[in-house]
Write a protein that holds these residues in place. Structure first.
Motif, PDB file in Angstrom:
ATOM      1  N   LEU A 154       0.836  -1.205   0.000  1.00  0.00           N
ATOM      2  CA  LEU A 154       0.000   0.000   0.000  1.00  0.00           C
ATOM      3  C   LEU A 154       0.866   1.247   0.000  1.00  0.00           C
ATOM      4  CD1 LEU A 154      -2.765  -0.758   2.691  1.00  0.00           C
ATOM      5  CD2 LEU A 154      -3.177  -0.331   0.270  1.00  0.00           C
ATOM      6  N   PRO A 155       0.476   2.293  -0.741  1.00  0.00           N
ATOM      7  CA  PRO A 155       1.172   3.584  -0.620  1.00  0.00           C
ATOM      8  C   PRO A 155       1.042   4.097   0.815  1.00  0.00           C
ATOM      9  CG  PRO A 155      -0.274   3.554  -2.538  1.00  0.00           C
ATOM     10  CD  PRO A 155      -0.592   2.331  -1.737  1.00  0.00           C
ATOM     11  N   ALA A 156       2.042   4.811   1.286  1.00  0.00           N
ATOM     12  CA  ALA A 156       2.075   5.259   2.681  1.00  0.00           C
ATOM     13  C   ALA A 156       0.837   6.066   3.067  1.00  0.00           C
ATOM     14  CB  ALA A 156       3.335   6.087   2.926  1.00  0.00           C
ATOM     15  N   LEU A 164       4.908   9.868   7.714  1.00  0.00           N
ATOM     16  CA  LEU A 164       6.366   9.944   7.592  1.00  0.00           C
ATOM     17  C   LEU A 164       7.018   8.616   7.983  1.00  0.00           C
ATOM     18  CD1 LEU A 164       6.937  13.520   9.024  1.00  0.00           C
ATOM     19  CD2 LEU A 164       7.577  12.757   6.722  1.00  0.00           C
ATOM     20  N   ASN A 165       6.464   7.952   8.992  1.00  0.00           N
ATOM     21  CA  ASN A 165       6.972   6.637   9.380  1.00  0.00           C
ATOM     22  C   ASN A 165       6.847   5.643   8.238  1.00  0.00           C
ATOM     23  OD1 ASN A 165       8.207   6.023  11.879  1.00  0.00           O
ATOM     24  ND2 ASN A 165       6.326   6.485  12.961  1.00  0.00           N
ATOM     25  N   TYR A 166       5.665   5.576   7.654  1.00  0.00           N
ATOM     26  CA  TYR A 166       5.428   4.616   6.581  1.00  0.00           C
ATOM     27  C   TYR A 166       6.228   4.961   5.322  1.00  0.00           C
ATOM     28  CZ  TYR A 166       1.639   2.870   9.522  1.00  0.00           C
ATOM     29  OH  TYR A 166       0.914   2.344  10.563  1.00  0.00           O
ATOM     30  N   LEU A 167       6.438   6.243   5.079  1.00  0.00           N
ATOM     31  CA  LEU A 167       7.280   6.651   3.955  1.00  0.00           C
ATOM     32  C   LEU A 167       8.725   6.213   4.192  1.00  0.00           C
ATOM     33  CD1 LEU A 167       5.953  10.269   3.239  1.00  0.00           C
ATOM     34  CD2 LEU A 167       5.818   8.310   1.690  1.00  0.00           C
ATOM     35  N   PRO A 180      -4.900   2.763  -8.524  1.00  0.00           N
ATOM     36  CA  PRO A 180      -5.295   1.377  -8.208  1.00  0.00           C
ATOM     37  C   PRO A 180      -4.160   0.362  -8.387  1.00  0.00           C
ATOM     38  CG  PRO A 180      -7.010   2.457  -9.482  1.00  0.00           C
ATOM     39  CD  PRO A 180      -5.842   3.400  -9.472  1.00  0.00           C
ATOM     40  N   ASN A 181      -3.278   0.596  -9.384  1.00  0.00           N
ATOM     41  CA  ASN A 181      -2.200  -0.373  -9.637  1.00  0.00           C
ATOM     42  C   ASN A 181      -1.090  -0.313  -8.580  1.00  0.00           C
ATOM     43  OD1 ASN A 181      -1.023   2.062 -10.293  1.00  0.00           O
ATOM     44  ND2 ASN A 181      -0.417   1.469 -12.369  1.00  0.00           N
ATOM     45  N   MET A 182      -1.220   0.608  -7.619  1.00  0.00           N
ATOM     46  CA  MET A 182      -0.235   0.715  -6.542  1.00  0.00           C
ATOM     47  C   MET A 182      -0.624  -0.138  -5.331  1.00  0.00           C
ATOM     48  SD  MET A 182       0.194   4.873  -6.813  1.00  0.00           S
ATOM     49  CE  MET A 182       1.474   5.075  -5.572  1.00  0.00           C
ATOM     50  N   VAL A 183      -1.814  -0.735  -5.382  1.00  0.00           N
ATOM     51  CA  VAL A 183      -2.319  -1.547  -4.271  1.00  0.00           C
ATOM     52  C   VAL A 183      -2.098  -3.024  -4.575  1.00  0.00           C
ATOM     53  CG1 VAL A 183      -4.347  -2.146  -2.887  1.00  0.00           C
ATOM     54  CG2 VAL A 183      -4.043   0.204  -3.732  1.00  0.00           C
ATOM     55  N   HIS A 184      -1.416  -3.720  -3.680  1.00  0.00           N
ATOM     56  CA  HIS A 184      -1.121  -5.145  -3.867  1.00  0.00           C
ATOM     57  C   HIS A 184      -1.387  -5.875  -2.544  1.00  0.00           C
ATOM     58  CE1 HIS A 184       0.833  -3.901  -7.619  1.00  0.00           C
ATOM     59  NE2 HIS A 184       1.499  -3.012  -6.906  1.00  0.00           N
ATOM     60  N   MET A 185      -2.648  -6.022  -2.208  1.00  0.00           N
ATOM     61  CA  MET A 185      -3.014  -6.591  -0.915  1.00  0.00           C
ATOM     62  C   MET A 185      -3.122  -8.115  -0.968  1.00  0.00           C
ATOM     63  SD  MET A 185      -3.147  -4.175   1.265  1.00  0.00           S
ATOM     64  CE  MET A 185      -4.047  -4.877   2.646  1.00  0.00           C
ATOM     65  N   THR A 186      -2.678  -8.752   0.120  1.00  0.00           N
ATOM     66  CA  THR A 186      -2.813 -10.191   0.319  1.00  0.00           C
ATOM     67  C   THR A 186      -3.510 -10.409   1.669  1.00  0.00           C
ATOM     68  OG1 THR A 186      -0.685 -10.358   1.467  1.00  0.00           O
ATOM     69  CG2 THR A 186      -0.661 -10.598  -0.944  1.00  0.00           C
ATOM     70  N   VAL A 187      -3.767 -11.667   1.983  1.00  0.00           N
ATOM     71  CA  VAL A 187      -4.394 -11.978   3.272  1.00  0.00           C
ATOM     72  C   VAL A 187      -3.504 -11.500   4.422  1.00  0.00           C
ATOM     73  CG1 VAL A 187      -5.165 -13.822   4.811  1.00  0.00           C
ATOM     74  CG2 VAL A 187      -5.688 -13.942   2.360  1.00  0.00           C
ATOM     75  N   ASN A 188      -2.200 -11.770   4.327  1.00  0.00           N
ATOM     76  CA  ASN A 188      -1.266 -11.348   5.381  1.00  0.00           C
ATOM     77  C   ASN A 188      -1.195  -9.826   5.492  1.00  0.00           C
ATOM     78  OD1 ASN A 188      -0.590 -13.945   6.148  1.00  0.00           O
ATOM     79  ND2 ASN A 188       1.152 -14.087   4.749  1.00  0.00           N
ATOM     80  N   ALA A 189      -1.298  -9.157   4.331  1.00  0.00           N
ATOM     81  CA  ALA A 189      -1.275  -7.692   4.338  1.00  0.00           C
ATOM     82  C   ALA A 189      -2.499  -7.144   5.066  1.00  0.00           C
ATOM     83  CB  ALA A 189      -1.208  -7.157   2.911  1.00  0.00           C
ATOM     84  N   TRP A 190      -3.658  -7.747   4.845  1.00  0.00           N
ATOM     85  CA  TRP A 190      -4.872  -7.309   5.545  1.00  0.00           C
ATOM     86  C   TRP A 190      -4.758  -7.548   7.046  1.00  0.00           C
ATOM     87  CZ3 TRP A 190      -8.044  -3.889   4.065  1.00  0.00           C
ATOM     88  CH2 TRP A 190      -8.382  -3.738   2.718  1.00  0.00           C
TER      89      TRP A 190
END
Length: 284
Positions: free
Chosen positions: A29-31, A80-83, A201-211
């Motif tokens: 996910l983008p920050a 800023l942390n996530y960035l 939308p193409n910047m989002v790459h979610m998986t089960v672990n990511a959720w």
């Protein structure tokens, strides 16, 4: 007393997990979007708790205070942390975060007009020296991206320091739960606005672990850690509780090494230890 100490340790442990999840979620996910989703969930939980406790939140009457707190403590600090975690390790970010007590100390005399003892300023100087050594050790084989990441984490420390000091000032007007919920609401709005035109939308790459990681940072690392910390402070007192925030970089390094298999150079480790020692001196 022991129960209070255990609660303080639990809070720092949960916050340490936030750095690990932030590093893990960097490619997912983008920050700005991550921060929006995280605090939107947290806001719903916090408003629910206010409703259970039959408390009304002055969301418009105190909008200036909430907006300022939301900008620094929710939008600025977390984003800023996530960035920063996109380009540096969780361990590195955690050790730099040892500068948070120093940031609080620096802003205190300007915002709260409180006198700071010489010993605390000596601790501040030691901690800053440690951060410099920490970054130098990291960049023996330096890259521009990681330098930017270090700067982003340092700026996040300043944002949290200012949020904490302002929170103490505004805390005279409202209780901590109301203040946190209001800051969360406005911080989420600012985060959502920052996504406009910057997230695709193409910047989002979610998986089960990511959720699962998103759920963790929205609940345990936000609301859970908040309640554990405040309950611990209530038992042991603010003065005795302050040094325990220095456990945050310790947990982050431990998690980074064992969960993310990160490696730390000897120089960086020495710099991190010096940073923590300086922060402890500054807060005792």
């Amino acid at each position: 007393m022991k129960r209070g100490i255990l609660l303080l340790m639990l809070a720092t442990l949960l916050w340490g997990g936030n750095y690990i999840c932030g590093r893990f979620l960097a490619p997912a996910l983008p920050a700005t979007l991550l921060n929006t989703v995280r605090w939107a969930i947290s806001t719903v939980i916090l408003f629910g708790l206010l409703s259970i406790n039959k408390k009304n939140i002055p969301i418009f009457a105190k909008w200036k205070e909430f907006l300022i707190l939301g900008f620094f403590g929710v939008f600025g600090f977390s984003t800023l942390n996530y960035l920063g975690l996109r380009s540096i390790s969780a361990s590195q970010a955690g050790m730099i975060s040892a500068g948070i007590p120093v940031a609080i100390l620096v802003f205190t005399p300007f915002v709260l007009k409180e006198h700071i003892k010489v010993k605390a300023w000596i601790g501040t100087a030691v901690s800053i020296l440690g951060v410099i050594l920490l970054i130098q050790g990291k960049h023996a084989a330096s890259s521009r991206g990681s330098v930017v990441g270090d700067i982003e984490i340092l700026l996040s420390c300043l944002a949290w320091g200012l949020y904490t000091v302002l929170g103490k000032k505004y805390g005279k007007q409202m209780d901590p739960l109301t203040m946190t919920a209001g800051a969360s609401f406005y911080g989420t709005l600012l985060s959502a606005i920052s996504c406009i035109g910057t997230v695709q939308p193409n910047m989002v790459h979610m998986t089960v672990n990511a959720w699962l990681a998103v759920i963790y940072v929205s609940t345990f690392a936000s609301v859970g850690a908040y309640f554990a910390w405040n309950a611990g402070v209530k038992i042991v007192g603010a003065g005795r509780a302050a040094p325990y925030i220095n456990l945050l970089p310790v947990w982050t390094v431990v998690f980074g090494v064992f969960l993310l298999h990160e490696q730390i150079s000897g120089t960086s480790l020495v710099g991190g230890v010096i940073t923590i020692i300086g922060a402890v001196l500054a807060t005792l």
